[in-house]
Every structure is written in structure tokens, then in C-alpha cells.
Design an enzyme around this catalytic site. Structure first.
Site, mmCIF file in Angstrom:
data_model
loop_
_atom_site.group_PDB
_atom_site.id
_atom_site.type_symbol
_atom_site.label_atom_id
_atom_site.label_comp_id
_atom_site.label_asym_id
_atom_site.label_seq_id
_atom_site.Cartn_x
_atom_site.Cartn_y
_atom_site.Cartn_z
ATOM 1 N N LYS A 54 23.615 45.280 71.389
ATOM 2 C CA LYS A 54 23.302 44.952 72.786
ATOM 3 C C LYS A 54 22.279 43.817 72.841
ATOM 4 O O LYS A 54 22.408 42.885 73.628
ATOM 5 C CB LYS A 54 22.769 46.203 73.510
ATOM 6 C CG LYS A 54 23.848 47.259 73.756
ATOM 7 C CD LYS A 54 23.302 48.623 74.164
ATOM 8 C CE LYS A 54 24.431 49.656 74.217
ATOM 9 N NZ LYS A 54 23.975 51.013 74.539
ATOM 10 N N GLN A 98 18.948 54.660 75.377
ATOM 11 C CA GLN A 98 20.059 54.961 74.469
ATOM 12 C C GLN A 98 20.165 56.467 74.264
ATOM 13 O O GLN A 98 19.170 57.136 73.993
ATOM 14 C CB GLN A 98 19.846 54.225 73.130
ATOM 15 C CG GLN A 98 21.009 54.313 72.165
ATOM 16 C CD GLN A 98 22.282 53.621 72.663
ATOM 17 O OE1 GLN A 98 22.219 52.648 73.403
ATOM 18 N NE2 GLN A 98 23.422 54.135 72.275
ATOM 19 N N ASP A 121 23.434 51.430 83.174
ATOM 20 C CA ASP A 121 24.299 52.323 82.405
ATOM 21 C C ASP A 121 25.175 53.185 83.325
ATOM 22 O O ASP A 121 26.132 53.809 82.870
ATOM 23 C CB ASP A 121 23.446 53.258 81.535
ATOM 24 C CG ASP A 121 23.680 53.043 80.047
ATOM 25 O OD1 ASP A 121 24.716 52.455 79.687
ATOM 26 O OD2 ASP A 121 22.819 53.465 79.250
HETATM 27 N N1 GUN Z 1 25.322 56.515 73.776
HETATM 28 C C1 GUN Z 1 26.662 56.430 73.611
HETATM 29 N N2 GUN Z 1 27.183 55.607 74.539
HETATM 30 C C2 GUN Z 1 26.163 55.173 75.291
HETATM 31 C C3 GUN Z 1 26.075 54.303 76.408
HETATM 32 O O1 GUN Z 1 27.055 53.758 76.920
HETATM 33 N N3 GUN Z 1 24.828 54.098 76.905
HETATM 34 C C4 GUN Z 1 23.740 54.711 76.383
HETATM 35 N N4 GUN Z 1 22.567 54.466 76.958
HETATM 36 N N5 GUN Z 1 23.782 55.527 75.364
HETATM 37 C C5 GUN Z 1 24.995 55.761 74.819
#
Ligand code: GUN
Length: 282
Positions: A54, A98, A121
């Protein structure tokens, strides 16, 4: 008709190029540089990989990324305080925590604390509520990426039988709602569905997000179905998905590869949400 391989790498590259143009315009015309804050708690290797990807993508597009790494034993209060600071920082357009979080932290409390306007998100209950109601708002990146990949690959959704296998808050439930918003007839199946193959064989569009390696086999797929594989598993033979790709691709009219299918789309949609948040900056 579309190509057999639903090429998430190529489609996400197109989206990222469009976003880079838009980011440049935001800077030139409004002096806004989009900012994304990412909080990572602990040292889960998969989470580290995702967070680094990211960050790298932000850099490539001209989004400022602010990474906050907290120890695995950080208190919930400290994480909540960090979110408060980021909520009030005018340079931060999007906040992403995350997942998964360590067991002693209440995930719902943390996601609740993020300002809805910064919830790139799409996990905040208000964002989820807007999705359910079909109102504008942030959509979770993986589900949004799946819809975007289908659309940009020329797959019609309206009127189709769509079956989603998996009912997680992150993928299964939201992608089912997005398919419904696109006028598909939607069924959600899951680990306690008695005859799973009987349900999956109805699907014109089959989305698999169960987290079990190569669980969907050719006998579970209708001839000509479009198959979207959200799974990712590290094996000695490299990365594989929830779908047994080699056998299923013989039957499918189109299928996402792993890697190079849904994964790159997730990151592109997160970037898109961040740009959308920056555009709405007061
Ligand atoms: N963990 C697995 N997929 C995601 C996601 O799309 N966003 C976040 N923040 N954590 C994750």
C-alpha cells in the site's frame, strides 16, 4: 466477449494511471496532496507485506503515506488515541487500520473510532449501513475491486445468478450487497451450506472468498461461469487461491488468476477511495 483471464494487474494499472492524473490535477488546481495514514499493530508477516504494498503504491501515485507501526502489546487506548490524532489531522484524508488486530484489542471499537469521512477501508458501521441502503459512501476495497474488474472486463452483472461463497464482513457480505446493487440475483453460501456444489453450480458469476486452498473444483462450476477467486495461500508451488485454477479454467468463460486477479484491484480501490476522500476535503 471478454478475455478468459480477468487481468487484475492490467485493469488496476489502468485505474492507477487515471488516479495519478487526478492527483496531479488536485495538486495543480487546489493545492491538495492526498494523504493516507496506515496503522499496523504487531509483526504479522502477511500484514507487513500488504502494508508495504500500500505504501509503495501511494508513493508511485503521489499520495503521501504515513505509516504508524505499533508493538503487538500496545494498549487499545493508545491505538484509539492515535486514531483521534489522525482524525483531526487536516493532511490525512484516509485512515486504515490493518486487520487482523491482536486479540486484546476490540476491533469494533477501533473501526468505530475512525471518522466516517476518512474511512477509506469502508469498515465503519456507518459506511456499511450506507452500502446496505445503496447510499453513496466508501465501499470496502476488495468487494469494490471485484465489481470494477467485472465491469471493466465486459462482464454483465444485471439479471445474472451470482453466488458468493463466504460471509465475512470484509469480503463475502459486502460483495453480495454490491452484486445486488448491480441487479444480480444473489445467493450467499458458506461453510455450513449442506450441499455447496449444488448451490455453486447455479452461478453465472461465482465469487469465492472462503480462505480454503483450492476448495472449489471443476465439478462445482457451471459450464461458462465467470469465476472470481479472492483466496490467497502461500504454498511450496507458489501462490494459489480458493479455486483449483487449472481444472476450473477449462469450464469457466472467464476466471481471475492468483496472483494477478483480485489482489491488485484491492490496492487500486483503496487508492481510489483515498483520492475520493481528498476531493471532498473542505
Ligand atoms: N486485512 C485483510 N484485508 C484487509 C483490508 O482490506 N483492509 C485492512 N485494513 N485490513 C485487511
Amino acid at each position: 466477449m471478454q478475455d478468459k483471464i480477468l487481468d487484475g494487474k492490467k485493469v488496476s494499472a489502468d485505474i492507477k494511471a487515471e488516479l495519478a492524473d487526478e492527483i496531479k490535477k488536485l495538486q495543480d488546481k487546489r493545492n491538495i496532496t492526498p494523504g493516507l495514514a496506515v496503522a499496523l499493530v504487531g509483526e504479522d508477516p502477511a500484514s507487513q507485506v500488504y502494508v508495504n504494498m500500500k505504501e509503495k503504491t501511494c508513493k508511485a501515485l503521489g499520495i503521501v503515506s504515513h505509516k504508524h507501526v505499533l508493538p503487538a502489546d500496545v494498549s487499545e487506548d493508545r491505538l484509539l488515541s492515535l486514531i483521534d490524532v489522525l482524525n483531526n489531522d487536516p493532511e490525512i484524508d484516509g485512515i486504515l487500520v490493518q486487520l487482523p488486530l491482536p486479540g486484546h484489542i476490540d476491533e469494533n471499537r477501533v473501526l468505530d473510532r475512525i471518522k466516517v469521512e476518512k474511512d477509506v477501508d469502508g469498515f465503519h458501521p456507518v459506511s456499511v449501513g450506507r452500502l446496505v441502503l445503496g447510499q453513496p459512501g466508501f465501499r470496502a476495497a476488495t468487494p469494490a475491486g471485484i465489481i470494477e474488474l467485472l465491469k471493466r472486463s465486459g462482464v454483465a452483472i444485471q439479471g445474472k445468478e451470482a453466488v458468493v461463497v463466504g460471509r465475512s464482513n470484509i469480503v463475502g457480505k459486502p460483495v453480495a450487497l454490491l452484486l445486488l446493487n448491480e441487479h444480480a440475483t444473489v445467493t450467499i453460501a458458506h461453510s455450513r451450506t449442506p450441499d455447496l456444489g449444488e448451490v455453486t453450480r447455479r452461478a453465472d458469476i461465482l465469487v469465492v472468498a472462503v480462505g480454503r486452498r483450492e476448495m472449489v473444483t471443476a465439478d462445482m462450476v457451471k459450464e461458462g461461469a465467470v469465476v472470481v477467486d479472492v483466496g490467497i495461500h502461500r504454498t511450496d508451488d507458489g501462490l494459489v487461491g480458493d479455486v483449483a485454477f487449472n481444472q476450473v479454467q477449462e469450464k469457466a468463460s472467464a476466471i481471475t488468476p492468483v496472483p494477478g486477479g483480485v489482489g491488485p484491484m484491492t490496492i487500486a480501490m483503496l487508492m481510489s477511495n483515498t483520492v475520493q476522500a481528498a476531493r471532498s476535503r473542505a
